[in-house]
Design a protein around this motif. Structure first.
Motif, PDB file in Angstrom:
ATOM      1  N   GLU A  76       0.832  -1.211   0.000  1.00 55.62           N
ATOM      2  CA  GLU A  76       0.000   0.000   0.000  1.00 55.62           C
ATOM      3  C   GLU A  76       0.863   1.256   0.000  1.00 55.62           C
ATOM      4  O   GLU A  76       2.030   1.245   0.413  1.00 55.62           O
ATOM      5  N   GLN A  77       0.263   2.355  -0.425  1.00 57.67           N
ATOM      6  CA  GLN A  77       1.030   3.579  -0.573  1.00 57.67           C
ATOM      7  C   GLN A  77       1.619   4.066   0.749  1.00 57.67           C
ATOM      8  O   GLN A  77       2.758   4.550   0.782  1.00 57.67           O
ATOM      9  N   ALA A  78       0.878   3.923   1.842  1.00 55.49           N
ATOM     10  CA  ALA A  78       1.387   4.377   3.137  1.00 55.49           C
ATOM     11  C   ALA A  78       2.655   3.638   3.527  1.00 55.49           C
ATOM     12  O   ALA A  78       3.568   4.218   4.131  1.00 55.49           O
ATOM     13  N   HIS A 211      -4.930  -3.262  -2.964  1.00 56.87           N
ATOM     14  CA  HIS A 211      -5.246  -2.262  -1.944  1.00 56.87           C
ATOM     15  C   HIS A 211      -5.659  -0.931  -2.562  1.00 56.87           C
ATOM     16  O   HIS A 211      -6.572  -0.264  -2.065  1.00 56.87           O
ATOM     17  N   ARG A 212      -5.013  -0.536  -3.636  1.00 60.45           N
ATOM     18  CA  ARG A 212      -5.304   0.776  -4.232  1.00 60.45           C
ATOM     19  C   ARG A 212      -6.729   0.878  -4.769  1.00 60.45           C
ATOM     20  O   ARG A 212      -7.218   1.976  -5.027  1.00 60.45           O
ATOM     21  N   GLY A 218      -5.465  -2.845   4.479  1.00 65.02           N
ATOM     22  CA  GLY A 218      -4.072  -2.474   4.627  1.00 65.02           C
ATOM     23  C   GLY A 218      -3.503  -2.950   5.951  1.00 65.02           C
ATOM     24  O   GLY A 218      -4.187  -3.585   6.752  1.00 65.02           O
ATOM     25  N   GLU A 223      -2.513   2.765   9.302  1.00 67.46           N
ATOM     26  CA  GLU A 223      -3.869   3.316   9.194  1.00 67.46           C
ATOM     27  C   GLU A 223      -3.877   4.837   9.295  1.00 67.46           C
ATOM     28  O   GLU A 223      -4.583   5.522   8.538  1.00 67.46           O
ATOM     29  N   GLU A 226      -2.618   6.334   6.023  1.00 66.55           N
ATOM     30  CA  GLU A 226      -3.624   6.223   4.968  1.00 66.55           C
ATOM     31  C   GLU A 226      -4.755   7.233   5.183  1.00 66.55           C
ATOM     32  O   GLU A 226      -5.273   7.812   4.218  1.00 66.55           O
ATOM     33  N   SER A 230      -5.881  10.112   2.543  1.00 65.17           N
ATOM     34  CA  SER A 230      -7.236  10.164   1.993  1.00 65.17           C
ATOM     35  C   SER A 230      -7.724  11.600   1.827  1.00 65.17           C
ATOM     36  O   SER A 230      -8.664  11.855   1.069  1.00 65.17           O
TER      37      SER A 230
END
Length: 294
Positions: A76-78, A211-212, A218, A223, A226, A230
């Motif tokens: 995931e990006q985070a 996930h994207r 995730g 958390e 993310e 957002s």
């Protein structure tokens, strides 16, 4: 190419280092499906200009490994942003220029957006790389949807098995499709493809592309990051964003300009596709150098 290792966050990170240890720090981050070799030319040029350059393998690539077997193999990006920040901390680099494209551009954009005090300037291939997951199921144009075939393939278990079975063939096809004017030989490809033999490569890649779209959960550890992403935070640090005019997967991102509220330039690399630093190392290095004047 000498690979160094350091424990950083949840990873033991493999990275390549260029230039004088007292030089101005730069982190160059690669994307999918590429590796640290994408930056050999650009990193050498920057080192000659006095930079202290760090080029890490992303999680799931090369010699980068997880410290614990029970850590979610998240793409995931985070996680990517966290990994870059953790590496800066481990190397005791307080502030640096961060640069990247694809997954690496995402990591660089995230650190620039959420921890701008740690970033001198940003160079980002394909501009604002922070994903808007809440709206990920909104359809794009048919042309763009067609270019995302590999992402939809990875949503299925058939796609996971395909990646496990022949990751090199998939990556080779993407290189050809995404950079149609780049003439690379089998030796260049194989030098990078060895990085895909990492035991976590498939898990990280599949998680990333699921996930994207909000199809999998995730890592709870990320958390809060993310949640911050957002909100689609603006990037305030001096930034140069770049597109290749023959990029087969990301079309013009000039419309992202509004997300950059600090000094910002957008550039087009002629006859360049998706793998911007490897296709145009001189221009990529110049973009990094030019951020120091912004």
């Amino acid at each position: 190419m000498e690979i160094n290792q350091i424990s950083a966050g949840v990873l033991n990170v493999g990275y390549v280092e260029y230039g004088p240890v007292n030089g101005w720090p730069v982190f160059l981050c690669h994307g999918f499906p590429y590796d640290v070799h994408a930056y050999e030319g650009a990193a050498s040029l920057l080192a000659d200009a006095g930079a202290h350059v760090f080029v890490p393998f992303q999680r799931g690539y090369g010699s980068t490994s997880f410290l614990r077997p029970d850590t979610l193999r998240s793409g995931e990006q985070a996680a990517l942003g966290y990994d870059l920040l953790a590496l800066m901390d481990a190397l005791k680099i307080e502030k640096a220029i961060v640069a990247g494209y694809d997954w690496g551009g995402r990591a660089a954009c995230i650190v620039s957006a959420l921890w701008p005090e740690r970033v001198t300037a940003l160079v980002s291939g394909n501009s604002y790389n922070i994903q808007d997951i809440a709206n990920a199921m909104e359809p794009a144009t048919p042309e763009l949807e067609a270019s995302f075939w590999y992402q939809y393939y990875f949503h299925s278990e058939r796609g996971r098995r395909g990646l496990e079975k022949d990751r090199r063939a998939i990556a080779y096809l993407l290189w050809k499709m995404w950079s149609p004017t780049w003439t690379f030989n089998d030796e260049v490809f194989e030098t990078t493809a060895a990085a895909f033999d990492n035991k976590d490569f498939v898990d990280v890649v599949i998680h990333s592309y699921r996930h994207r779209y909000g199809l999998v959960q995730g890592d709870p550890a990320f958390e809060a990051i993310e949640k911050a992403l957002s909100q689609q935070p603006a990037i305030t640090v001096p930034s140069i964003t770049i597109d290749g005019d023959t990029d087969g997967v990301c079309k013009s991102t000039a419309a992202h300009a509004g997300k950059f509220t600090g000094p910002h330039q957008h550039r087009i690399f002629t006859d360049a596709g998706h793998n911007l630093p490897q296709e145009r190392p001189e221009l990529w290095a110049q973009a990094v150098l030019d951020t120091r004047k912004m």
